[in-house]
Write a protein that holds these residues in place. Sequence first.
Motif, PDB file in Angstrom:
ATOM      1  N   MET A  28      22.338  33.853  46.509  1.00 25.36           N
ATOM      2  CA  MET A  28      22.566  35.092  45.771  1.00 25.36           C
ATOM      3  C   MET A  28      21.509  35.225  44.687  1.00 25.36           C
ATOM      4  SD  MET A  28      25.858  33.817  43.555  1.00 25.36           S
ATOM      5  CE  MET A  28      26.303  32.538  44.726  1.00 25.36           C
ATOM      6  N   LEU A  29      21.275  36.450  44.246  1.00 24.27           N
ATOM      7  CA  LEU A  29      20.328  36.655  43.160  1.00 24.27           C
ATOM      8  C   LEU A  29      21.012  36.522  41.801  1.00 24.27           C
ATOM      9  CD1 LEU A  29      18.178  39.633  44.516  1.00 24.27           C
ATOM     10  CD2 LEU A  29      17.656  37.177  44.527  1.00 24.27           C
ATOM     11  N   SER A  30      22.198  37.084  41.702  1.00 27.29           N
ATOM     12  CA  SER A  30      22.931  36.995  40.447  1.00 27.29           C
ATOM     13  C   SER A  30      24.378  37.386  40.700  1.00 27.29           C
ATOM     14  CB  SER A  30      22.331  37.902  39.380  1.00 27.29           C
ATOM     15  OG  SER A  30      22.448  39.264  39.757  1.00 27.29           O
ATOM     16  N   ILE A  31      25.205  37.126  39.685  1.00 28.24           N
ATOM     17  CA  ILE A  31      26.612  37.522  39.730  1.00 28.24           C
ATOM     18  C   ILE A  31      26.849  38.499  38.597  1.00 28.24           C
ATOM     19  CG2 ILE A  31      29.000  36.760  39.703  1.00 28.24           C
ATOM     20  CD1 ILE A  31      28.035  33.986  40.527  1.00 28.24           C
ATOM     21  N   ASN A  32      27.349  39.649  38.906  1.00 28.19           N
ATOM     22  CA  ASN A  32      27.642  40.636  37.872  1.00 28.19           C
ATOM     23  C   ASN A  32      29.016  40.328  37.278  1.00 28.19           C
ATOM     24  OD1 ASN A  32      25.159  41.699  38.463  1.00 28.19           O
ATOM     25  ND2 ASN A  32      25.963  43.306  39.789  1.00 28.19           N
ATOM     26  N   ASP A  33      29.929  41.276  37.283  1.00 28.10           N
ATOM     27  CA  ASP A  33      31.245  41.020  36.724  1.00 28.10           C
ATOM     28  C   ASP A  33      32.003  39.973  37.533  1.00 28.10           C
ATOM     29  OD1 ASP A  33      32.119  44.403  35.589  1.00 28.10           O
ATOM     30  OD2 ASP A  33      30.570  42.979  34.989  1.00 28.10           O
ATOM     31  N   MET A  34      32.777  39.161  36.842  1.00 24.07           N
ATOM     32  CA  MET A  34      33.692  38.212  37.468  1.00 24.07           C
ATOM     33  C   MET A  34      35.071  38.437  36.871  1.00 24.07           C
ATOM     34  SD  MET A  34      31.393  34.722  37.566  1.00 24.07           S
ATOM     35  CE  MET A  34      32.189  34.034  39.025  1.00 24.07           C
ATOM     36  N   GLY A  35      36.086  38.070  37.627  1.00 27.61           N
ATOM     37  CA  GLY A  35      37.424  38.317  37.105  1.00 27.61           C
ATOM     38  C   GLY A  35      38.496  37.529  37.821  1.00 27.61           C
ATOM     39  N   TRP A  36      39.687  37.617  37.259  1.00 29.92           N
ATOM     40  CA  TRP A  36      40.879  37.015  37.846  1.00 29.92           C
ATOM     41  C   TRP A  36      41.933  38.097  38.041  1.00 29.92           C
ATOM     42  CZ3 TRP A  36      41.073  32.090  39.537  1.00 29.92           C
ATOM     43  CH2 TRP A  36      40.088  31.211  39.081  1.00 29.92           C
ATOM     44  N   TYR A  37      42.493  38.108  39.226  1.00 25.82           N
ATOM     45  CA  TYR A  37      43.604  38.988  39.567  1.00 25.82           C
ATOM     46  C   TYR A  37      44.801  38.107  39.924  1.00 25.82           C
ATOM     47  CZ  TYR A  37      40.381  42.963  39.995  1.00 25.82           C
ATOM     48  OH  TYR A  37      39.465  43.963  39.747  1.00 25.82           O
ATOM     49  N   ARG A  38      45.971  38.712  39.942  1.00 26.32           N
ATOM     50  CA  ARG A  38      47.141  37.974  40.400  1.00 26.32           C
ATOM     51  C   ARG A  38      48.063  38.895  41.180  1.00 26.32           C
ATOM     52  NH1 ARG A  38      50.092  36.871  34.532  1.00 26.32           N
ATOM     53  NH2 ARG A  38      50.743  39.035  34.122  1.00 26.32           N
ATOM     54  N   TYR A  94      43.783  35.142  42.072  1.00 29.02           N
ATOM     55  CA  TYR A  94      42.584  35.296  42.885  1.00 29.02           C
ATOM     56  C   TYR A  94      41.364  35.488  41.997  1.00 29.02           C
ATOM     57  CZ  TYR A  94      45.830  36.283  46.719  1.00 29.02           C
ATOM     58  OH  TYR A  94      46.827  36.216  47.662  1.00 29.02           O
ATOM     59  N   CYS A  95      40.317  34.786  42.336  1.00 33.94           N
ATOM     60  CA  CYS A  95      39.032  34.976  41.692  1.00 33.94           C
ATOM     61  C   CYS A  95      38.306  36.139  42.368  1.00 33.94           C
ATOM     62  CB  CYS A  95      38.224  33.694  41.827  1.00 33.94           C
ATOM     63  SG  CYS A  95      36.561  33.756  41.166  1.00 33.94           S
ATOM     64  N   ASN A  96      37.580  36.912  41.589  1.00 39.18           N
ATOM     65  CA  ASN A  96      36.822  38.049  42.114  1.00 39.18           C
ATOM     66  C   ASN A  96      35.440  38.045  41.491  1.00 39.18           C
ATOM     67  OD1 ASN A  96      35.941  41.052  41.376  1.00 39.18           O
ATOM     68  ND2 ASN A  96      37.040  41.113  43.317  1.00 39.18           N
ATOM     69  N   ALA A  97      34.447  38.382  42.286  1.00 38.34           N
ATOM     70  CA  ALA A  97      33.086  38.442  41.748  1.00 38.34           C
ATOM     71  C   ALA A  97      32.284  39.506  42.480  1.00 38.34           C
ATOM     72  CB  ALA A  97      32.394  37.092  41.880  1.00 38.34           C
ATOM     73  N   LYS A  98      31.415  40.141  41.753  1.00 40.44           N
ATOM     74  CA  LYS A  98      30.481  41.115  42.331  1.00 40.44           C
ATOM     75  C   LYS A  98      29.100  40.467  42.350  1.00 40.44           C
ATOM     76  CE  LYS A  98      33.264  45.079  40.947  1.00 40.44           C
ATOM     77  NZ  LYS A  98      34.419  44.246  40.554  1.00 40.44           N
TER      78      LYS A  98
END
Length: 120
Positions: A28-38, A94-98
Amino acid sequence: QVQLAESGGGWVQPGGSLRLSCAASGSMLSINDMGWYRQAPGKERELVASITQIGGPNYDTSVKGRFTISRDNGKNMVYLQMNSLKPEDTAVYYCNAKILTVVYNILELWGQGTLVTVSS
């Protein structure tokens, strides 16, 4: 292939603490926003917390003051420190990443989920 892997879920008594971790791997080149959902049983998935690439956090009101999201860009990781846990925090997290891919596409990824159970 880029993927996310969570760890750190489990059982804890009310008032206890847990720390969730999520690692992104692959090209990957980079990771933008990251987050946690449930997602709790019988409920829709909801955002718990998110963090921008430069570290600006955002929290759902139900966890503000109890949970802290952070990230380590060098390790491609995001964390969720959960304190003062309540039974209503019980859910699959759940982990989430763009992700900005090597072909300059934005790819939204989800981890497999980790169960957090808060009960006495």
